[in-house]
Design an enzyme around this catalytic site. Structure first.
Site, mmCIF file in Angstrom:
data_model
loop_
_atom_site.group_PDB
_atom_site.id
_atom_site.type_symbol
_atom_site.label_atom_id
_atom_site.label_comp_id
_atom_site.label_asym_id
_atom_site.label_seq_id
_atom_site.Cartn_x
_atom_site.Cartn_y
_atom_site.Cartn_z
ATOM 1 N N GLY A 1 0.770 -1.239 0.000
ATOM 2 C CA GLY A 1 0.000 0.000 0.000
ATOM 3 C C GLY A 1 0.799 1.287 0.000
ATOM 4 N N GLY B 1 3.215 -3.553 -4.092
ATOM 5 C CA GLY B 1 2.889 -3.753 -5.504
ATOM 6 C C GLY B 1 3.185 -2.474 -6.263
ATOM 7 N NE ARG B 2 -0.844 2.494 -5.618
ATOM 8 C CZ ARG B 2 -2.015 2.553 -6.267
ATOM 9 N NH1 ARG B 2 -2.103 3.194 -7.399
ATOM 10 N NH2 ARG B 2 -3.092 2.000 -5.746
ATOM 11 C CE1 TYR C 1 -10.041 2.305 -7.607
ATOM 12 C CE2 TYR C 1 -8.085 2.620 -8.953
ATOM 13 C CZ TYR C 1 -8.927 1.786 -8.243
ATOM 14 O OH TYR C 1 -8.637 0.460 -8.163
ATOM 15 C CB CYS D 1 -17.796 5.388 -27.615
ATOM 16 S SG CYS D 1 -17.055 5.156 -29.228
ATOM 17 C CE1 TYR E 1 -3.082 -3.020 -8.370
ATOM 18 C CE2 TYR E 1 -1.805 -1.134 -7.652
ATOM 19 C CZ TYR E 1 -2.273 -2.411 -7.442
ATOM 20 O OH TYR E 1 -1.906 -3.082 -6.298
#
Ligand SMILES: *Cc1c(COP(=O)(O)O)cnc(C)c1O
Length: 437
Positions: free
Chosen positions: A245, A292-293, A334, A361, A390
């Site tokens: 996180g 992760g990020r 988000y 579209c 992500y």
């Protein structure tokens, strides 16, 4: 822009890993994801050295942030364990030759097939997230004749300072068992199951967190809970998994973290765990963190070619690119914000405020809203920063756009780690039933 030795501007051009971004765009086409191997390696090493200051522990790469075989190989080479959240991700880390004993299988609703596959493959740890799973896992492990190691996901009830959709430990979260509600009873149950071996607890409080205090608060609650497990039920928590996180830089509203700064966050977690355990008389656990990020996010940029430009004077100017929500759905999900430059005008003043939109579209098909950019013209190469996490892993074929290929730059080398999709790829699984032929 959060520059580093492999991401910088020289003579007006943006460089990543030794290559001019516009040269990569010419060579591989756009839209294109570019990943910087050196940065990934540097962050992995920083986390590893931070964990070494704690002692017994492991850094697991949360594969869902960016799931490719090549990056899994980099992480494995640097000694990382893996988090997987699906049978597909398990298949990926297997394909990368990872040691499956060092894999944590997460997910709030693993399917029966996934549980069976994980057991057969010898996954190190299942992170149990429901009573349904606990029962199923016990049954399937028994049928396979193995005793499966498990962690139990607990929810410390901490509201991390982050976006609602990525906060995962609020009292009503769909994840885990509440330390204030049924976690204690579930772990007592788990520790008596014949085919399961309870090894410890896991908690992941959310994502894109900059603030230490959220982790400190979680550690306080979790070590109290470990003490209670021992005092009231004689259960030892050998492993404490603190999840991931750690926040990254997207725009100038965010701190400009470096690999060293991430390491500091993990050092602080380790220090806190040690202190709290010592103060409470709890045995020091094997510590796991699951970034992760922070490992892949800033390693990645996305390159686009500018097409249509629409100006509503003094209201809004749209700069449309050849990608959009199919390669980066995070604004749509988000309202995430990004920063961007024109790759070959990177030294020109970013004196226009524009909204970068995609070609899908949908009006919500926005890459970055109201951002500062150099004066754009059709044909310019536009680079969006911090797209390594992500983006590719959430990409889709919406509007039957191809998911862009991924190129890895590594010193003086650059090559595909995900090839371009062809039109035929887009229809590969289409079938026309007999009666329609
Ligand atoms: C998503 C996730 C992570 C990684 O989160 P980041 O914000 O990408 O660091 C770690 N552990 C679990 C269980 C997750 O679901």
């Amino acid at each position: 822009m959060n520059t580093r030795n492999t991401l910088y501007v020289k003579d007006g051009k943006l460089y990543i890993g030794g290559f001019a971004a516009s040269e990569l765009a010419r060579r591989f086409g756009t839209p294109l994801y570019v990943m910087d191997a050196a940065y990934i390696a540097e962050v992995c090493d920083a986390f590893q050295s931070a964990m070494a200051t704690y002692g017994d522990g492991a850094v697991a790469f949360a594969n869902k942030a960016f799931a490719t075989v090549a990056t899994a190989k980099i992480a494995a080479k640097h000694g990382l364990w893996f988090d997987v959240v699906s049978g597909g991700e398990l298949y990926l880390v297997k394909s990368a030759g990872a040691d499956l004993g060092k894999v944590l299988f997460h997910g709030n609703n693993k399917t029966v097939a996934e549980i069976e596959e994980g057991i057969v493959d010898g996954v190190g740890f299942f992170v149990v997230d429901s009573l349904h799973e606990l029962k199923l896992l016990d049954e399937k492990a028994g049928a396979a004749g193995v005793v499966q190691d498990i962690l139990v996901r607990v929810n410390p009830g901490i509201t991390a300072h982050t976006h609602e959709a990525v906060a995962t430990a609020t009292p009503l979260s769909k994840f885990g068992f509440g330390v204030d509600t049924n976690a204690f009873e579930v772990i007592k149950d788990a520790s008596q199951r014949r085919n399961l071996h309870f090894r410890g607890i896991h908690s992941h409080i959310g994502s894109q967190i900059y603030d230490h205090s959220s982790y400190d608060a979680a550690i306080g609650v979790l070590t109290d809970f470990m003490k209670r497990l021992y005092d009231e039920a004689g259960i030892v928590t050998e492993i404490l998994d603190m999840g991931g996180g750690y926040g990254i830089y997207y725009t100038d509203a965010d701190p400009k973290f470096t690999p060293k700064r991430y390491a500091y966050t993990v050092e602080n977690i380790g220090k806190r765990v040690k202190e709290e355990c010592a103060a409470k008389g709890v045995a020091k656990p094997f510590l796991i963190v699951e970034p992760g990020r922070s490992i892949v996010g800033e390693a990645g940029i996305t390159l686009y070619t500018v097409g249509a430009i629409k100006d509503f004077p003094s209201v809004r100017k749209y700069v449309a690119v050849d990608g959009g929500m199919f390669d980066n759905p995070r604004y749509a999900l988000y309202e995430s914000q990004y920063s961007a430059v024109l790759a070959d005008k990177a030294d020109k003043p970013a004196d226009e405020t524009v909204t970068i939109v995609g070609k899908c579209c949908e009006s919500g098909d926005i890459v970055a809203k109201d951002v500062k950019l150099q004066h754009a013209e059709a044909g310019d190469i536009l680079a969006v920063f911090s797209t390594g996490a992500y983006n590719y892993s959430m990409a889709s074929n919406y509007n039957l756009n191809a998911v862009p290929p991924v190129v890895l730059v590594d010193g003086d080398k650059a090559d595909y780690i995900v090839k371009p999709q062809t039109y035929a790829d887009l229809l590969r699984n289409n079938e026309v039933p007999e009666w329609l032929k």
